[in-house]
Design an enzyme around this catalytic site. Structure first.
Site, PDB file in Angstrom:
ATOM      1  N   HIS A   1       0.642  -5.411   5.991  1.00  0.00           N
ATOM      2  CA  HIS A   1      -0.703  -4.816   5.817  1.00  0.00           C
ATOM      3  C   HIS A   1      -0.653  -3.654   4.818  1.00  0.00           C
ATOM      4  O   HIS A   1      -1.211  -2.587   5.063  1.00  0.00           O
ATOM      5  CB  HIS A   1      -1.268  -4.349   7.161  1.00  0.00           C
ATOM      6  CG  HIS A   1      -1.358  -5.422   8.193  1.00  0.00           C
ATOM      7  ND1 HIS A   1      -2.358  -6.370   8.197  1.00  0.00           N
ATOM      8  CD2 HIS A   1      -0.577  -5.732   9.251  1.00  0.00           C
ATOM      9  CE1 HIS A   1      -2.194  -7.204   9.218  1.00  0.00           C
ATOM     10  NE2 HIS A   1      -1.115  -6.840   9.862  1.00  0.00           N
ATOM     11  N   HIS A   2      -0.018  -3.875   3.686  1.00  0.00           N
ATOM     12  CA  HIS A   2       0.144  -2.851   2.654  1.00  0.00           C
ATOM     13  C   HIS A   2      -0.549  -3.255   1.353  1.00  0.00           C
ATOM     14  O   HIS A   2      -0.053  -2.989   0.261  1.00  0.00           O
ATOM     15  CB  HIS A   2       1.630  -2.614   2.376  1.00  0.00           C
ATOM     16  CG  HIS A   2       2.386  -2.009   3.507  1.00  0.00           C
ATOM     17  ND1 HIS A   2       3.769  -1.987   3.565  1.00  0.00           N
ATOM     18  CD2 HIS A   2       1.958  -1.395   4.643  1.00  0.00           C
ATOM     19  CE1 HIS A   2       4.161  -1.399   4.681  1.00  0.00           C
ATOM     20  NE2 HIS A   2       3.076  -1.028   5.353  1.00  0.00           N
ATOM     21  N   THR A   3      -1.706  -3.879   1.441  1.00  0.00           N
ATOM     22  CA  THR A   3      -2.359  -4.451   0.262  1.00  0.00           C
ATOM     23  C   THR A   3      -2.705  -3.383  -0.773  1.00  0.00           C
ATOM     24  O   THR A   3      -3.297  -2.353  -0.454  1.00  0.00           O
ATOM     25  CB  THR A   3      -3.632  -5.199   0.667  1.00  0.00           C
ATOM     26  OG1 THR A   3      -3.291  -6.187   1.651  1.00  0.00           O
ATOM     27  CG2 THR A   3      -4.269  -5.886  -0.520  1.00  0.00           C
TER      28      THR A   3
END
Length: 529
Positions: A464-466
């Site tokens: 979840h590091h977009t």
């Protein structure tokens, strides 16, 4: 300010009146910091609009949002989380999450607050953003923090809003991890924010004494008393109003009706998934995609959403021989960074230890008797494989999100190396004392590239590091904004969140997201060209 705003929300879109000098869309990691800093100038009115709840006092936050031993974002259907259907690979559907609450994802994430590496900053600067070198960013990194372990020195801050403390390594599982890393010859890295060679060490966190200090607490609440700052919660923006090449306001949906707030400048801080959606809904995006949906094209911006980056992640669980007890202060144990075999991005493999079982993280509890403990294993090499596009011109329809993981042989090789490095740690004498061993994959799978690739395909997740859904740079074919977030081709519109990073950093981006808010607020206040 407040009374003027209440009158303005009722006016038609054609009004020339102004709700605020600046409208900030999103009160998350970047937006809360940016709005707080902008409102330090008494002559500038700021309207901060947040799609989710906006509590006004510490005691109004739900307790689980403050407990640093939990990760609300891992809990299904938590009310502070927005969920999105995605595909990590063509065969791997997945649900990704973002915070929808004051503080954004800093309210629901793990409290990991590790700076990007020097190589990240220099890579972003080399993409045509000279302000983003590590040496130029270091003063801002220091200014945003109070490092409770190191205090103020040449590398760390001593008077910034974000309190930083490294997670304890006293838990038996963390001790075993440290000893296992040492046994295998991995160097110590006692401060993961000082740019030393990668190795094993504690995780810098924006959590102190068991309390997750989100940016709502550290920035926004202390600024709410200023008469020039107005904040609205439960106020989702549906599009940016653009007239004659200038952003003039934002349209919001309230009580089933669209209302327009007018502003002198609009700053999108809605996060790396919502910001590109809003840009496209407003006519800023790839021309062919917009025309297909009947959206009038304001700016043909082919880089919006087309090549984003993130970090593929796997969960590897091991079985303790006995109950090891609940963690104190944080769910996090130690963290090991090591390099994949190609050596192109030192420290690109991350093995992050959870002291809470996966069932506990999902269930909102710190202990689950008899449950295994997980490692979160990620490949954090920079890459741009994702695509975010609109399914519909209706703002209520979520975008299509395709991560493009495992598309190349090197992607698969790096993940195999990360899995095998984790498995090796669990076979050391230090872990043998407390562990029955790794649950899966088993030895037959670990020792066969083809079998391990299959296991990875079936179990792949994301960190979840977009980043990079509206990248910065001077070339409008490959970038959406300049180095200070100004959208190419539209006056009065900026982006200030991790959408602008050309690639995801080699570490989780939470600290960098706050940095973006600080840097772009300074650029606006100083009127930097």
């Amino acid at each position: 300010m407040a009374s003027r705003l209440r009158r303005d929300v009722l006016v038609a879109e054609t009004t020339d009146r102004t709700s605020a000098d600046v409208i900030v869309v999103g009160a998350g990691a970047s937006g809360a910091a940016l709005a707080a800093r902008l409102s330090e100038d008494a002559g500038r009115t700021v309207l901060l609009v947040e799609a989710g709840p906006f509590p006004r006092r510490l005691r109004d936050f739900a307790l689980e949002l403050l407990d640093a031993r939990l990760i609300p974002g891992a809990q299904p259907d938590h009310r502070a989380v927005q969920r999105y259907a995605a595909h990590l690979t063509p065969e791997r559907p997945y649900t990704v999450v973002r915070g929808r609450h004051l503080g954004g994802s800093t309210t629901v994430n793990g409290g990991y607050f590790v700076r990007a590496r020097r190589a990240d900053f220099d890579r972003w600067a080399a993409a045509g953003n000279p302000a983003w070198t590590y040496d130029r960013m270091l003063p801002w990194l220091r200014a945003l923090e109070t490092d409770l372990d190191h205090g103020a020195d040449d590398l760390h801050g001593g008077c910034g809003p974000v309190l930083v403390r490294r997670a304890s390594l006293a838990h038996p599982a963390a001790v075993a991890f440290r000893d296992a890393a040492d046994h295998l010859g991995h160097p110590l890295e006692p401060d993961k924010n000082d740019q030393a060679p990668p190795g094993f060490g504690p995780v810098p966190c924006n959590a102190v004494d068991g309390v997750r200090l989100n940016t709502g607490l550290t920035y926004a609440l202390s600024a709410l008393g200023r008469p020039n700052l107005t904040a609205l919660g439960d106020c989702p923006v549906s599009r940016i109003v653009i007239r004659n090449g200038r952003a003039t306001g934002v349209a919001v949906r309230q009580n089933g009706q669209e209302t327009v707030f007018c502003g002198g400048e609009i700053v999108l801080c809605a996060g790396s998934l919502v910001t590109p959606q809003l840009l496209q809904l407003s006519g800023i995006g790839p021309r062919a995609d917009l025309e297909r949906l009947g959206i009038p094209v304001a700016v043909d911006a082919p880089a919006v959403g087309t090549r984003f980056s993130d970090h593929p992640q796997l969960v590897l669980e091991w079985s303790p021989r006995r109950e090891l007890g609940a963690p104190h202060g944080s769910w996090l144990g130690g963290c090991l960074h090591l390099s994949s075999s190609d050596g192109t991005h030192p420290g690109d493999l991350e093995i992050l230890q959870s002291l809470v079982p996966l069932a506990g993280l999902v269930g909102g509890t710190t202990t689950v008797p008899g449950a295994p403990l997980p490692f979160l294993v990620s490949v954090q090499s920079p890459g741009r494989t994702g695509r975010l596009s609109l399914r519909s011109a209706d703002p209520a329809t979520p975008p299509r999100i395709e991560y493009g993981y495992l598309a190349s042989p090197k992607d698969r090789r790096r993940l195999r190396e990360a899995v095998r490095a984790t498995a090796e740690l669990i076979t050391t004498p230090a872990f043998d004392e407390i562990s029955h061993g790794l649950l899966q994959p088993g030895p037959d799978v670990l020792n066969c590239d083809h079998a391990l690739d299959g296991w990875i395909n079936r179990n792949i997740g994301t960190a979840h590091h977009t980043c990079g859904t509206a990248p910065m740079g001077p070339d409008t074919a490959n970038a959406v904004v300049d180095q200070y977030g100004r959208v190419h081709g539209v006056h009065g519109l900026r982006v200030a969140d991790t959408s602008i990073l050309p690639t995801a950093p080699l570490r989780g981006p939470a600290a960098t997201a706050v940095l973006i808010g600080e840097v772009i607020a300074h650029a606006m206040r100083a009127e930097l060209p």
